[in-house]
Design an enzyme around this catalytic site. Structure first.
Site, mmCIF file in Angstrom:
data_model
loop_
_atom_site.group_PDB
_atom_site.id
_atom_site.type_symbol
_atom_site.label_atom_id
_atom_site.label_comp_id
_atom_site.label_asym_id
_atom_site.label_seq_id
_atom_site.Cartn_x
_atom_site.Cartn_y
_atom_site.Cartn_z
ATOM 1 C CB SER A 87 -64.756 60.125 53.982
ATOM 2 O OG SER A 87 -65.337 59.108 54.107
ATOM 3 C CE1 TYR A 126 -65.477 59.759 59.258
ATOM 4 C CE2 TYR A 126 -66.682 59.070 57.162
ATOM 5 C CZ TYR A 126 -65.368 59.003 58.028
ATOM 6 O OH TYR A 126 -64.357 58.873 57.352
ATOM 7 C CB SER A 165 -67.811 66.202 60.326
ATOM 8 O OG SER A 165 -67.377 64.832 60.055
ATOM 9 C CE LYS A 166 -63.651 62.601 57.834
ATOM 10 N NZ LYS A 166 -62.406 62.789 57.980
HETATM 11 P P1 NAD Z 1 -57.248 55.833 62.101
HETATM 12 O O1 NAD Z 1 -58.164 55.689 63.167
HETATM 13 O O2 NAD Z 1 -56.178 54.863 62.087
HETATM 14 O O3 NAD Z 1 -56.584 57.295 62.024
HETATM 15 C C1 NAD Z 1 -57.153 58.221 62.856
HETATM 16 C C2 NAD Z 1 -56.100 58.827 63.478
HETATM 17 O O4 NAD Z 1 -56.513 60.280 64.017
HETATM 18 C C3 NAD Z 1 -55.648 58.087 64.890
HETATM 19 O O5 NAD Z 1 -54.414 58.048 64.947
HETATM 20 C C4 NAD Z 1 -56.082 58.912 65.859
HETATM 21 O O6 NAD Z 1 -55.482 58.519 67.086
HETATM 22 C C5 NAD Z 1 -56.050 60.555 65.510
HETATM 23 N N1 NAD Z 1 -56.820 61.068 66.141
HETATM 24 C C6 NAD Z 1 -58.250 61.027 66.576
HETATM 25 N N2 NAD Z 1 -58.587 62.172 67.337
HETATM 26 C C7 NAD Z 1 -57.713 62.914 67.282
HETATM 27 C C8 NAD Z 1 -57.190 64.291 67.933
HETATM 28 N N3 NAD Z 1 -58.392 64.806 68.798
HETATM 29 N N4 NAD Z 1 -56.064 64.918 67.780
HETATM 30 C C9 NAD Z 1 -55.104 64.111 67.180
HETATM 31 N N5 NAD Z 1 -55.307 63.224 66.687
HETATM 32 C C10 NAD Z 1 -56.431 62.478 66.746
HETATM 33 O O7 NAD Z 1 -57.876 55.725 60.932
HETATM 34 P P2 NAD Z 1 -58.049 56.216 59.576
HETATM 35 O O8 NAD Z 1 -58.853 55.229 58.566
HETATM 36 O O9 NAD Z 1 -56.400 56.171 59.099
HETATM 37 O O10 NAD Z 1 -58.250 57.733 59.283
HETATM 38 C C11 NAD Z 1 -57.617 58.726 58.592
HETATM 39 C C12 NAD Z 1 -58.458 59.709 58.068
HETATM 40 O O11 NAD Z 1 -59.144 59.150 57.101
HETATM 41 C C13 NAD Z 1 -59.790 60.025 58.773
HETATM 42 O O12 NAD Z 1 -59.933 61.519 58.731
HETATM 43 C C14 NAD Z 1 -60.864 59.395 58.357
HETATM 44 O O13 NAD Z 1 -62.270 59.868 58.342
HETATM 45 C C15 NAD Z 1 -60.453 59.179 56.806
HETATM 46 N N6 NAD Z 1 -61.013 58.299 56.070
HETATM 47 C C16 NAD Z 1 -60.732 56.849 56.511
HETATM 48 C C17 NAD Z 1 -61.381 55.934 55.452
HETATM 49 C C18 NAD Z 1 -61.274 54.451 55.894
HETATM 50 O O14 NAD Z 1 -61.777 53.737 55.110
HETATM 51 N N7 NAD Z 1 -60.449 54.159 56.524
HETATM 52 C C19 NAD Z 1 -62.242 56.438 54.409
HETATM 53 C C20 NAD Z 1 -62.241 57.604 54.156
HETATM 54 C C21 NAD Z 1 -61.722 58.485 54.932
#
Ligand code: NAD
Length: 257
Positions: A139, A152, A155-156
């Site tokens: 991220s 967060y 960890s990232k």
């Molecule tokens: P999201 O909540 O839709 O997706 C996260 C997914 O991870 C979910 O489906 C959840 O069930 C799964 N998950 C969580 N804990 C788990 C576990 N212990 N075992 C297996 N699956 C697990 O949100 P997202 O935004 O699609 O996030 C996806 C990735 O992108 C994340 O790593 C997040 O940090 C990163 N990210 C998101 C954004 C944003 O703005 N949405 C920005 C930067 C990075």
């Protein structure tokens, strides 16, 4: 069809960015093992894709005993793991003095230890097969601080170094490891902050040169590129995909409060 004959394992694929990556990989020809904790979410994603191209695998990446099961499922489905995408993640608030200790541990178990364990399990298979591509979803919070998000962001940031360390150690084996740092993406994780796409107040994105957040599918293309042989000489790279967010000086737009 630049991913034809490749098998990918994508975590967090039941929703948001992970689901979009899985869909894009299938469109580009890969067979994909989709991992997540919620069976019904995985089945919904699988139902939207051609039969035979996707295998749902219910599991928790923070549970050591589930890791081997996920890797075995991908190998059983596609004959190997050419691509691993560590996308599952969680995001709980708090600073050093007030984050719940349980939340701190959970964040590290999912955002860092899960990817570490999957990489540890998958890399020997990739080496045996002559190489592979690992894509970790960090991220912009891994590159700079976000208020009240110590777990967060820490960890990232560690996930970026984990990726680069593995790139350093396994480059000689043709195992490429790259990390993607999205900015704001409209997913279940951010819905609480930014609302559904289209309902959002545009002024929330005044710090973003492109003036908007991303759709999950906009992260899929770069991951497909990293998974493909088009990126065959790329490893250890940090790809920022944030509509320009990180190039902005907050003083310029009065966001320095
Ligand atoms: P999201 O909540 O839709 O997706 C996260 C997914 O991870 C979910 O489906 C959840 O069930 C799964 N998950 C969580 N804990 C788990 C576990 N212990 N075992 C297996 N699956 C697990 O949100 P997202 O935004 O699609 O996030 C996806 C990735 O992108 C994340 O790593 C997040 O940090 C990163 N990210 C998101 C954004 C944003 O703005 N949405 C920005 C930067 C990075």
């Amino acid at each position: 069809m630049k991913l034809k004959n490749k098998t990918a394992l994508v975590t967090g694929a039941g929703s948001g960015i992970g689901a979009a990556i899985a869909k894009r990989f299938v469109e580009d020809g890969a067979k994909v093992c989709i991992v997540g904790r919620r069976k019904e979410y995985l089945e919904k994603v699988a139902g939207e894709l051609p039969p035979g191209m996707v295998k749902p695998c219910q599991g928790d990446i923070s549970k050591t005993e589930d890791i081997k099961m996920m890797v075995d499922a991908a190998i059983g489905f596609g004959g190997g793991v050419d691509v691993l995408v560590n996308c599952a993640g969680v995001n709980y608030p708090g600073g050093v003095t007030n984050i719940e200790l349980e939340d701190w541990k959970k964040i590290f178990d999912v955002n860092l230890n899960g990817p570490f364990l999957l990489m540890r399990s998958v890399i020997p298979h990739m080496i045996k097969a002559g190489g592979g591509s690992i894509i970790n979803i960090s991220s912009i919070g891994g590159l700079r601080c976000l208020s009240d998000r110590v777990g967060y962001c820490t960890s990232k940031a560690a996930l970026i170094m984990l990726t680069q360390q593995a790139a350093r150690d396994y480059g000689k084996d043709n195992v490429r490891c790259n990390v993607v740092c999205p900015g704001f993406v409209f997913t279940p994780m951010t819905e609480g902050h930014f609302g559904e796409f289209g309902e959002v107040d545009k002024s929330q994105f005044r710090a973003v040169p492109m003036g908007r957040g991303a759709l999950p599918g906009e992260i899929g293309g770069i991951c497909s590129y990293l998974a493909s042989d088009d990126s065959s000489y790329m490893t250890g790279s940090v790809l920022v995909i944030d509509g320009g967010t990180t190039i902005v000086d907050p003083f310029e737009i009065g966001l320095n409060g």
